[in-house]
Design a protein around this motif. Structure first.
Motif, PDB file in Angstrom:
ATOM      1  N   LYS A  27       0.897  -1.180   0.000  1.00 50.67           N
ATOM      2  CA  LYS A  27       0.000   0.000   0.000  1.00 50.67           C
ATOM      3  C   LYS A  27       0.916   1.205   0.000  1.00 50.67           C
ATOM      4  N   GLU A  85      -6.625   7.542  -9.689  1.00 52.40           N
ATOM      5  CA  GLU A  85      -6.648   8.582  -8.659  1.00 52.40           C
ATOM      6  C   GLU A  85      -6.219   9.890  -9.301  1.00 52.40           C
ATOM      7  N   ASN A  89      -5.353  15.914   1.588  1.00 57.31           N
ATOM      8  CA  ASN A  89      -3.953  15.561   1.301  1.00 57.31           C
ATOM      9  C   ASN A  89      -3.194  16.683   0.585  1.00 57.31           C
TER      10      ASN A  89
HETATM   11  C1  N0T Z   1      -1.922   8.121  -3.126  1.00 61.84           C
HETATM   12  C2  N0T Z   1      -2.717   8.933  -2.107  1.00 61.84           C
HETATM   13  C3  N0T Z   1      -3.209   7.922  -1.096  1.00 61.84           C
HETATM   14  C4  N0T Z   1       3.915  15.654  -6.077  1.00 61.84           C
HETATM   15  C5  N0T Z   1      -2.061  10.105  -1.432  1.00 61.84           C
HETATM   16  C6  N0T Z   1      -0.062   9.405  -3.910  1.00 61.84           C
HETATM   17  C7  N0T Z   1      -3.532   6.760  -1.989  1.00 61.84           C
HETATM   18  C8  N0T Z   1      -2.270   6.659  -2.785  1.00 61.84           C
HETATM   19  N1  N0T Z   1      -0.523   8.317  -3.125  1.00 61.84           N
HETATM   20  O1  N0T Z   1      -3.041  10.776  -0.650  1.00 61.84           O
HETATM   21  O2  N0T Z   1      -2.244   7.555  -0.163  1.00 61.84           O
HETATM   22  O3  N0T Z   1      -3.846   5.567  -1.320  1.00 61.84           O
HETATM   23  O4  N0T Z   1      -2.469   5.809  -3.891  1.00 61.84           O
HETATM   24  C9  N0T Z   1       1.428   9.526  -3.908  1.00 61.84           C
HETATM   25  C10 N0T Z   1       1.815  10.726  -4.720  1.00 61.84           C
HETATM   26  C11 N0T Z   1       3.201  11.173  -4.480  1.00 61.84           C
HETATM   27  C12 N0T Z   1       3.556  12.190  -5.535  1.00 61.84           C
HETATM   28  C13 N0T Z   1       4.163  13.432  -4.995  1.00 61.84           C
HETATM   29  C14 N0T Z   1       4.579  14.335  -6.109  1.00 61.84           C
END
Ligand code: N0T
Length: 531
Positions: free
Chosen positions: A109, A324, A358
């Motif tokens: 996860k 997402e 987030n």
């Molecule tokens: C996503 C979500 C949740 C700017 C973050 C994104 C979800 C997961 N992760 O709220 O945790 O379960 O799939 C990560 C993005 C990082 C990118 C940062 C660059």
């Protein structure tokens, strides 16, 4: 759907992905489904959170909701399963007229084992973490251990077996095994077990897919060997889990990606190496034929990068499903770019009222103001979601969303050139306005876009919001001028177009001007000859 009185299985076809001529459909109840999604926050997978989910997803007019199912919650003690949340969720989804996508948070996860049960994540002996290049224990579980794979698979198969029993009407339409897999900080597992595999030959299925001669990983893939090996290893692990689950109930299954730079080269030590990033999609396809498609999780507001991510994942061999995206205002408009590429779904993340935000990825808080642009878009698409999904599968489509610089854009369908521009009043042209005329309120906002389907050579379905759309012949004959033959505003009901009125005069003289209203047009184009 009612079960027949004799208890025999009802003939509800299980959802599936169908691809034809490079186009794709998610079939639900036997017809293409457009997933107007909302994903809940990570910890909204308990009955106590659900009352804070439905009001938001209903306000959005989402038709599909993605909800995590945690391994730790269904198998808190080894071999003892608890599906009470799954049952509550399905029952409430039905009451709210929603379909579900279940997110299986298990071995990985966001690459970590946090959602694995305590008996897994505290037992490194039985369920080893991977080893970094310098011999350190990583936080992430290794994909090279049968015990971990078997334990995850057993729980996943139990979940699918439960779904088969309690959900003959397929309220659950799709499954996402794991979440944002790969590993941060280590390009692969460097443990002795992994190293031995890495020193061995590249599996035949992979080298054939990549058109390579036999050889070791380093020999075949050179500087990419570590990342390809890790991608192959994780994808093969997930393949075995997905395949076992599909043998019970063959729901569509996809894997979502934490992304790498969509344009420039990025070193795998700086992102989730081994996940289904664009550079290793073929590796994933070769390793995981039970995975129907690979999906981007898009958390950049920047239009150039957003569109580039979409281009990477919208392929003739990969349906575009934005698993997402951020839930902030600037993300909403990209639904038009997704659907214009024939996308099968769009899923803003964090859509509930549990109080989490987030930011800086998404919104600081889920307020009515933040929801509004998403509502404006779903309000257009929800009443014609089925019709649109069928059109996107069968006909040429095109869409665009407002770029960061607000510049006009051009597209083409058949012999027609489409122009879309932003930030204008409905009447006239900005250059004609008296000095000091203010711009519309939305002119500087990152909202707006259009969506067009070609129904026939000269006939189009056109919608969108906060945009002006016009059509012209791409290559007119000498003296030939384009014209609007007829513009009908209407809506779909039960698959049929219901005529409301004709747009003409001011409503068409300066292009088709979409505001914040949910207006859908059928446009007949033509031309006349002069000299
Ligand atoms: C996503 C979500 C949740 C700017 C973050 C994104 C979800 C997961 N992760 O709220 O945790 O379960 O799939 C990560 C993005 C990082 C990118 C940062 C660059």
């Amino acid at each position: 759907t009612m079960l027949p009185a004799n208890g025999a299985a009802a003939a509800d076809p299980v959802p599936q992905i169908v691809s034809r001529g490079g186009k794709h459909a998610l079939m639900v109840d036997g017809a293409p489904w457009l997933a107007l999604c909302a994903q809940v926050n990570n910890s909204s997978n308990y009955p106590s959170a659900l009352p804070k989910v439905w009001p938001v997803v209903n306000k959005l007019q989402a038709n599909t909701v993605q909800v995590p199912i945690a391994w730790e919650q269904i198998e808190p003690q080894e071999g003892r399963f608890d599906f009470s949340f799954v049952d509550t969720l399905i029952e409430q989804a039905r009451a709210n007229d929603k379909r579900l996508v279940l997110l299986w948070f298990a071995t990985w996860k966001n690459t970590a084992p946090n959602y694995a049960p305590a008996w897994v994540k505290t037992d490194n002996e039985r369920f080893p973490r991977l080893t970094t290049r310098d011999g350190k224990t990583s936080y992430a579980l290794s994909p090279h251990h049968r015990a971990t794979l078997e334990a995850d698979k057993k729980a996943f198969v139990a979940l699918m077996t439960h779904l088969k029993k309690v959900d003959p009407q397929n309220t659950v339409i799709m499954i996402q095994p794991e979440n944002e897999v790969g590993t941060y900080g280590s390009v692969r597992d460097y443990s002795p077990v992994a190293q031995e595999l890495f020193d061995g030959p590249v599996p035949e299925a992979l080298r054939r897919r990549m058109n390579k001669q036999p050889g070791s990983w380093v020999k075949v893939f050179g500087k990419d060997a570590d990342e390809y090996f890790h991608a192959w290893s994780i994808a093969s692990y997930i393949e075995e889990i997905a395949k076992a689950g599909k043998a019970v109930k063959p729901l569509p299954m996809y894997v979502n990606a934490a992304l790498r730079d969509p344009i420039k080269h990025q070193d795998p030590s700086t992102y989730a190496s081994g996940g289904p990033t664009w550079n290793v999609m073929e590796v994933w396809q070769a390793a995981a034929p039970s995975i129907d498609f690979l999906s981007p999780d898009i958390y950049t507001r920047e239009s150039k990068l957003y569109e580039a991510h979409l281009d990477r994942y919208a392929r003739p061999d990969n349906p575009l499903f934005v698993a997402e995206t951020g839930n902030d205002i600037a993300y909403a408009r990209y639904i038009w770019s997704v659907l214009g590429r024939g996308g099968i779904g769009f899923c803003p993340f964090g859509m509930d009222a549990t109080g989490y935000g987030n930011y800086p990825l998404g919104a600081k808080r889920v307020t009515d103001e933040v929801l509004e642009p998403f509502i404006q878009n779903y309000r257009i698409m929800a009443p014609m979601a089925r019709e649109w999904a069928k059109l996107a599968f069968e006909k040429p489509v095109w869409g665009a969303s407002k770029p960061d610089d607000g510049a006009a854009q051009a597209g083409r369908l058949g012999r027609w050139r489409i122009r879309v521009s932003y930030g204008e009043w409905q009447f006239g042209q900005t250059e004609w306005y008296p000095p000091g005329t203010p711009k519309p309120d939305f002119a500087d906002e990152p909202i707006g876009g259009t969506l067009v389907a070609q129904l026939g050579p000269d006939e189009f379905l056109v919608t969108g919001n906060h945009a002006r759309v016009s059509f012209a012949l791409a290559d007119p004959a000498p003296g030939e001028s384009s014209l609007l033959v007829r513009v009908e505003e209407g809506h779909y009901k039960g698959g049929e177009w219901v005529f409301e009125r004709v747009w003409n005069g001011d409503q068409t003289d300066y292009g088709l001007n979409f505001t914040d209203l949910p207006q859908v047009l059928r446009v007949k184009l033509g031309s006349y000859r002069g000299n």
